[in-house]
Design an enzyme around this catalytic site. Sequence first.
Site, PDB file in Angstrom:
ATOM      1  N   LYS A 188     -58.489  42.077 -40.045  1.00 46.60           N
ATOM      2  CA  LYS A 188     -58.945  43.408 -40.474  1.00 46.60           C
ATOM      3  C   LYS A 188     -58.609  43.594 -41.946  1.00 46.60           C
ATOM      4  O   LYS A 188     -57.474  43.340 -42.360  1.00 46.60           O
ATOM      5  CB  LYS A 188     -58.284  44.494 -39.624  1.00 46.60           C
ATOM      6  CG  LYS A 188     -58.743  44.477 -38.165  1.00 46.60           C
ATOM      7  CD  LYS A 188     -58.088  45.586 -37.374  1.00 46.60           C
ATOM      8  CE  LYS A 188     -58.330  45.402 -35.887  1.00 46.60           C
ATOM      9  NZ  LYS A 188     -59.557  45.994 -35.410  1.00 46.60           N
ATOM     10  N   HIS A 246     -50.484  41.947 -31.598  1.00 45.55           N
ATOM     11  CA  HIS A 246     -50.966  42.829 -32.674  1.00 45.55           C
ATOM     12  C   HIS A 246     -49.845  43.686 -33.286  1.00 45.55           C
ATOM     13  O   HIS A 246     -49.700  43.753 -34.499  1.00 45.55           O
ATOM     14  CB  HIS A 246     -52.084  43.730 -32.172  1.00 45.55           C
ATOM     15  CG  HIS A 246     -53.207  43.004 -31.494  1.00 45.55           C
ATOM     16  ND1 HIS A 246     -53.654  41.768 -31.910  1.00 45.55           N
ATOM     17  CD2 HIS A 246     -53.981  43.324 -30.428  1.00 45.55           C
ATOM     18  CE1 HIS A 246     -54.653  41.378 -31.141  1.00 45.55           C
ATOM     19  NE2 HIS A 246     -54.864  42.298 -30.232  1.00 45.55           N
TER      20      HIS A 246
HETATM   21  C1  BG6 Z   1     -57.453  43.047 -27.828  1.00 35.25           C
HETATM   22  C2  BG6 Z   1     -56.908  43.538 -26.522  1.00 35.25           C
HETATM   23  O1  BG6 Z   1     -56.720  41.961 -28.303  1.00 35.25           O
HETATM   24  O2  BG6 Z   1     -57.404  44.098 -28.787  1.00 35.25           O
HETATM   25  C3  BG6 Z   1     -57.677  44.757 -26.037  1.00 35.25           C
HETATM   26  O3  BG6 Z   1     -56.995  42.507 -25.560  1.00 35.25           O
HETATM   27  C4  BG6 Z   1     -57.718  45.817 -27.114  1.00 35.25           C
HETATM   28  O4  BG6 Z   1     -57.102  45.272 -24.845  1.00 35.25           O
HETATM   29  C5  BG6 Z   1     -58.172  45.229 -28.440  1.00 35.25           C
HETATM   30  O5  BG6 Z   1     -58.592  46.833 -26.688  1.00 35.25           O
HETATM   31  C6  BG6 Z   1     -58.023  46.241 -29.552  1.00 35.25           C
HETATM   32  O6  BG6 Z   1     -58.623  45.739 -30.708  1.00 35.25           O
HETATM   33  P1  BG6 Z   1     -59.270  46.698 -31.795  1.00 35.25           P
HETATM   34  O7  BG6 Z   1     -59.728  45.775 -32.846  1.00 35.25           O
HETATM   35  O8  BG6 Z   1     -60.365  47.447 -31.104  1.00 35.25           O
HETATM   36  O9  BG6 Z   1     -58.163  47.607 -32.225  1.00 35.25           O
END
Ligand code: BG6
Length: 486
Positions: A188, A246
């Site tokens: 991102k 994340h």
């Molecule tokens: C993914 C998860 O890695 O990231 C999901 O498995 C989640 O559960 C997603 O919804 C969120 O990603 P973003 O980019 O939409 O914040």
Amino acid sequence: MGRNPIEPHLFIILGGTGDLTQRKLLPALYRLTAQGILNDRSRILGVARDSNLSDQSFRNWAREALATAGVSGKEMTANWCDQCVYYQPIGVGSEGDYRSLLARVQELERKYNIAGNRAFYLALPPDAFPTTIRGLGQVGLNQSSGWTRLVIEKPFGHDLASAQELNRLVHTDFNESQIYRIDHYLGKETVQNLLVFRFANAIFESLWNRDRVESIEITVAEDLGIEKRAHYYEHAGALRDMVQNHLTQLLTLVAMEVPPSFEADAIRTEKIKVLHTVMPIRPEEVVLGQYTRGKIDGQEVPGYREEPGVAPDSNTETSVAFRVEIDNWRWQGVPFYLRTGKRLPRRLTQIAVTFRSPPICLFQSLDGCQIHPNVLTITLQPDEGFDLFFEVKAPVQPVKIKTQRLHFRYTEAFGPLPEAYETLLLDVLTGDQTLFVHADEVEASWRLFAPLLEQKPQVHEYAAGSWGPPEADQITDREGRRWQTL
Ligand code: BG6
């Protein structure tokens, strides 16, 4: 981050007919070609079990995938699919099947004069990783006369032992320098900009420490539920799905030391050091939650246990709030509060840095000190940008202090931002590992959460559309603080 040129290559997607290929990979590859970034001799080879598919039927599928993903230009996408996209069935994945894959790869390389540059993308369920990696290694697809790179999607293991085992297995056939472990958050634009923000703006970096910072909060909130992923999510839960990867990545980027250079190894080394200095997480500083029926944007949504495929007595957490400390010179004693959850009121990923208040309050009112601490919020999505909250005198007597904000929004300055997958695929193709997770990083991160995974704290309920279980407030209340109001 200077880029190497992109040489003609073959992009081989294992799991070629899957959801990720359809939603992210094909659109990203198409956009990179349409922008003239990929060399026009480069080709894509989708690989999947389905032996009924041919090049042509796969191209038809790819065309539909691009249309569903909202990629515009029907004729251009059709031409691209016809020219650039191929299909190879992998059958049951026997050695013979991998030999056929090798032969197909060599045939396409000869046809398009590609000098053995190969990116293998594992867009597969994690239980298929080991046999696929072994299959590639067995027939020598782990090396070539050009470069060979292996891209592995998350989840990388489901605990420390499985991640170590997977690392061992991958390292049997591939070197760490060939391996690109994806955490799409790193792609991102705003996440990458964290490093530029910190290391190109001396005013902030000089405040970025325990002397000036009171606390740091990281929120990754989603309004979505688990969609149709109960099968995966029931085993994963928010700790494995969001926190171990994340949120931990965001923590390391916020807290890391200044690297000696902007090279991938230098940055990854500093991130690993953060993980090694995070103090053990205390179970009483972790609150897990699971959503029950509630309302989001005025719409009634089902509770987690009512979602299709979820056990009616499931104990899987859909939210996590916790506190950590980093035991190093820069951060000792500064609390980091982290939280994530599904079915929260809205989608928001934000880092809030609260600075220390002045040591003496000169502006008292009958209610006490009028001053609020300065807060810097870095919004990673949506509405990407920064806000700095500061105190001003309102033009009234007696003196009244108001909090105001300076703000910056990416889209106002630069227009739409690129998709994370475009950035990450480009980095794979140019051999830049900065935004990919190193083996040691994955293991250090699993190690951090191992005690919580082994002995899971109680799971509390929260209504969909709320900010998580009220019990999470105790984590900040105990220290006389509050979660930021979002
Ligand atoms: C993914 C998860 O890695 O990231 C999901 O498995 C989640 O559960 C997603 O919804 C969120 O990603 P973003 O980019 O939409 O914040």
